[in-house]
Design a protein around this motif. Structure first.
Motif, PDB file in Angstrom:
ATOM      1  N   ALA A 172      39.604  49.427  34.681  1.00 55.93           N
ATOM      2  CA  ALA A 172      38.935  50.688  34.979  1.00 55.93           C
ATOM      3  C   ALA A 172      39.671  51.858  34.336  1.00 55.93           C
ATOM      4  N   GLU A 173      40.993  51.795  34.323  1.00 52.61           N
ATOM      5  CA  GLU A 173      41.774  52.874  33.736  1.00 52.61           C
ATOM      6  C   GLU A 173      41.492  53.019  32.248  1.00 52.61           C
ATOM      7  N   LYS A 174      41.431  51.883  31.540  1.00 49.70           N
ATOM      8  CA  LYS A 174      41.141  51.954  30.108  1.00 49.70           C
ATOM      9  C   LYS A 174      39.674  52.331  29.877  1.00 49.70           C
ATOM     10  N   ALA A 175      38.783  51.890  30.767  1.00 51.63           N
ATOM     11  CA  ALA A 175      37.371  52.268  30.654  1.00 51.63           C
ATOM     12  C   ALA A 175      37.217  53.777  30.719  1.00 51.63           C
ATOM     13  N   GLU A 176      37.994  54.421  31.574  1.00 56.16           N
ATOM     14  CA  GLU A 176      37.970  55.888  31.637  1.00 56.16           C
ATOM     15  C   GLU A 176      38.531  56.482  30.354  1.00 56.16           C
ATOM     16  N   GLN A 177      39.648  55.952  29.869  1.00 57.99           N
ATOM     17  CA  GLN A 177      40.267  56.477  28.652  1.00 57.99           C
ATOM     18  C   GLN A 177      39.329  56.348  27.451  1.00 57.99           C
ATOM     19  N   TRP A 178      38.565  55.276  27.397  1.00 57.69           N
ATOM     20  CA  TRP A 178      37.641  55.042  26.292  1.00 57.69           C
ATOM     21  C   TRP A 178      36.345  55.838  26.413  1.00 57.69           C
ATOM     22  N   GLY A 179      36.078  56.419  27.573  1.00 58.44           N
ATOM     23  CA  GLY A 179      34.819  57.127  27.781  1.00 58.44           C
ATOM     24  C   GLY A 179      33.686  56.225  28.206  1.00 58.44           C
ATOM     25  N   LEU A 180      33.999  54.999  28.638  1.00 58.39           N
ATOM     26  CA  LEU A 180      32.959  54.097  29.120  1.00 58.39           C
ATOM     27  C   LEU A 180      32.441  54.548  30.480  1.00 58.39           C
ATOM     28  N   ILE A 181      33.324  55.132  31.302  1.00 60.10           N
ATOM     29  CA  ILE A 181      32.960  55.635  32.619  1.00 60.10           C
ATOM     30  C   ILE A 181      33.491  57.057  32.766  1.00 60.10           C
ATOM     31  N   TRP A 182      33.056  57.731  33.806  1.00 58.32           N
ATOM     32  CA  TRP A 182      33.485  59.109  34.030  1.00 58.32           C
ATOM     33  C   TRP A 182      34.879  59.179  34.620  1.00 58.32           C
ATOM     34  N   GLU A 183      35.161  58.321  35.635  1.00 60.96           N
ATOM     35  CA  GLU A 183      36.399  58.529  36.375  1.00 60.96           C
ATOM     36  C   GLU A 183      36.925  57.221  36.977  1.00 60.96           C
ATOM     37  N   CYS A 184      38.208  57.025  36.847  1.00 59.14           N
ATOM     38  CA  CYS A 184      38.928  55.943  37.528  1.00 59.14           C
ATOM     39  C   CYS A 184      39.629  56.559  38.735  1.00 59.14           C
ATOM     40  N   VAL A 185      39.393  55.980  39.917  1.00 55.94           N
ATOM     41  CA  VAL A 185      39.859  56.573  41.169  1.00 55.94           C
ATOM     42  C   VAL A 185      40.770  55.582  41.891  1.00 55.94           C
ATOM     43  N   ASP A 186      41.860  56.068  42.453  1.00 53.50           N
ATOM     44  CA  ASP A 186      42.716  55.206  43.252  1.00 53.50           C
ATOM     45  C   ASP A 186      41.889  54.525  44.341  1.00 53.50           C
ATOM     46  N   ASP A 187      42.214  53.277  44.622  1.00 57.56           N
ATOM     47  CA  ASP A 187      41.407  52.491  45.556  1.00 57.56           C
ATOM     48  C   ASP A 187      41.226  53.176  46.903  1.00 57.56           C
ATOM     49  N   ASP A 188      42.285  53.788  47.415  1.00 57.09           N
ATOM     50  CA  ASP A 188      42.194  54.373  48.751  1.00 57.09           C
ATOM     51  C   ASP A 188      41.444  55.700  48.761  1.00 57.09           C
ATOM     52  N   ALA A 189      41.129  56.237  47.593  1.00 54.93           N
ATOM     53  CA  ALA A 189      40.378  57.489  47.508  1.00 54.93           C
ATOM     54  C   ALA A 189      38.940  57.266  47.047  1.00 54.93           C
ATOM     55  N   PHE A 190      38.592  56.031  46.758  1.00 55.92           N
ATOM     56  CA  PHE A 190      37.306  55.719  46.128  1.00 55.92           C
ATOM     57  C   PHE A 190      36.114  56.105  47.003  1.00 55.92           C
ATOM     58  N   GLU A 191      36.100  55.678  48.247  1.00 55.59           N
ATOM     59  CA  GLU A 191      34.952  55.941  49.121  1.00 55.59           C
ATOM     60  C   GLU A 191      34.757  57.436  49.335  1.00 55.59           C
ATOM     61  N   ALA A 192      35.849  58.154  49.536  1.00 51.86           N
ATOM     62  CA  ALA A 192      35.743  59.595  49.752  1.00 51.86           C
ATOM     63  C   ALA A 192      35.200  60.293  48.515  1.00 51.86           C
ATOM     64  N   ARG A 193      35.629  59.862  47.339  1.00 52.54           N
ATOM     65  CA  ARG A 193      35.153  60.465  46.100  1.00 52.54           C
ATOM     66  C   ARG A 193      33.666  60.183  45.900  1.00 52.54           C
ATOM     67  N   LEU A 194      33.239  58.973  46.225  1.00 52.21           N
ATOM     68  CA  LEU A 194      31.826  58.617  46.099  1.00 52.21           C
ATOM     69  C   LEU A 194      30.979  59.484  47.033  1.00 52.21           C
ATOM     70  N   ASP A 195      31.440  59.672  48.262  1.00 54.63           N
ATOM     71  CA  ASP A 195      30.726  60.514  49.222  1.00 54.63           C
ATOM     72  C   ASP A 195      30.706  61.969  48.769  1.00 54.63           C
ATOM     73  N   GLU A 196      31.815  62.429  48.192  1.00 45.28           N
ATOM     74  CA  GLU A 196      31.880  63.806  47.702  1.00 45.28           C
ATOM     75  C   GLU A 196      30.829  64.058  46.621  1.00 45.28           C
ATOM     76  N   LEU A 197      30.713  63.127  45.692  1.00 44.31           N
ATOM     77  CA  LEU A 197      29.719  63.264  44.638  1.00 44.31           C
ATOM     78  C   LEU A 197      28.307  63.225  45.206  1.00 44.31           C
ATOM     79  N   ALA A 198      28.080  62.350  46.174  1.00 41.56           N
ATOM     80  CA  ALA A 198      26.751  62.249  46.783  1.00 41.56           C
ATOM     81  C   ALA A 198      26.363  63.557  47.451  1.00 41.56           C
ATOM     82  N   ARG A 199      27.266  64.132  48.210  1.00 44.32           N
ATOM     83  CA  ARG A 199      26.971  65.389  48.898  1.00 44.32           C
ATOM     84  C   ARG A 199      26.757  66.525  47.899  1.00 44.32           C
TER      85      ARG A 199
END
Length: 262
Positions: A172-199
């Motif tokens: 996931a980290e390299k996928a972010e660096q390559w521009g394949l995805i928008w953001e690589c998030v630490d595992d323990d912050a993932f759910e909160a970040r997903l909810d933040e984007l949804a809201r």
């Protein structure tokens, strides 16, 4: 419809689809495709303003469930073109056409059709422990579910060829660096970040975001003149929207806008 392979919910403008075959790493079956199609129809008709797509358990989606592809001795070969035309291509087309942001949360391994399903999203975030794999080359196949379209456009020809022809795991980290995805998030912050984007997207100017999706997707095949004409036409349409009027009024009043998605 009672869903067995996915979970679906729609509340306060946020539609959520969670692939729910964790014992099979959420791999696709015909039944799952049917449930996804039904859920997307509900999203299209029930006033959602953002779709959040993720997976249950330790995987996002491992692609096609190959137990549905086992052939008995002497049987005719399975028509994979029919499978693509009936299931995977319509799914990708519908996600691209949704008039709202599609946020994909890659919670674990995304392989094959599952990886390319993720890449059909507009904003893709992934747990740091997640990974992306294009294993089609190991089966004598090519990346479907829009893979041959998305990969070179996101990461360029050289990296697309490496991912598709070698089938190596991409972190996931390299996928972010390559521009394949928008953001690589630490595992323990993932759910909160997903909810933040949804809201965030549930209260954003939905029509403008939908038009942005259309324009950016079209630009890949347009000349500059065609794109400038499209921008003109979409801006004319959006300039008449309630959200634009609210945005201007809020700016002038120095207050936060309250967008209705109209």
């Amino acid at each position: 419809m009672d869903y067995q392979s996915i979970e679906f919910g729609l509340e306060q403008g946020i539609a959520r689809i969670t692939l729910n075959r964790p014992e099979k790493l959420n791999s696709f079956t015909a039944a799952m495709h049917g449930e996804l199609a039904d859920a997307l129809s509900r999203i299209e008709s029930q006033g959602a303003r953002v779709l959040v797509l993720t997976g249950r358990g330790r995987g996002f989606c491992a692609g096609q469930d190959l137990s549905e592809r086992q052939m008995s001795a002497g049987a005719a070969p399975i028509d994979l073109g029919h499978t693509v035309e009936t299931y995977y291509a319509p799914l990708v087309r519908r996600l691209h056409a949704l008039p709202m942001p599609v946020v994909v949360g890659v919670n674990g391994v995304a392989a094959g059709a599952g990886a390319n399903l993720a890449l059909a999203g507009d904003i893709v975030i992934a747990r740091r422990s997640a990974s992306f794999i294009q294993p089609f080359c190991r089966l004598g196949l090519l990346p479907d579910t829009g893979g041959t379209y998305a990969l070179p456009r996101l990461v360029g020809r050289a990296r697309a060829m490496g991912l598709a022809l070698l089938g190596d795991k991409l972190s996931a980290e390299k996928a972010e660096q390559w521009g394949l995805i928008w953001e690589c998030v630490d595992d323990d912050a993932f759910e909160a970040r997903l909810d933040e984007l949804a809201r965030h997207f549930a209260t954003a100017p939905t029509q403008g975001l939908a038009a942005t999706k259309r324009a950016i997707d079209a630009s890949l095949d347009h000349t500059l003149d065609q794109q400038l004409d499209m921008e003109r036409d979409l801006m004319r349409e959006l300039g008449r929207s309630a959200d634009y009027a609210e945005g201007v009024a809020a700016f002038l009043a120095k207050r936060a806008p309250v967008f209705g998605g109209k």
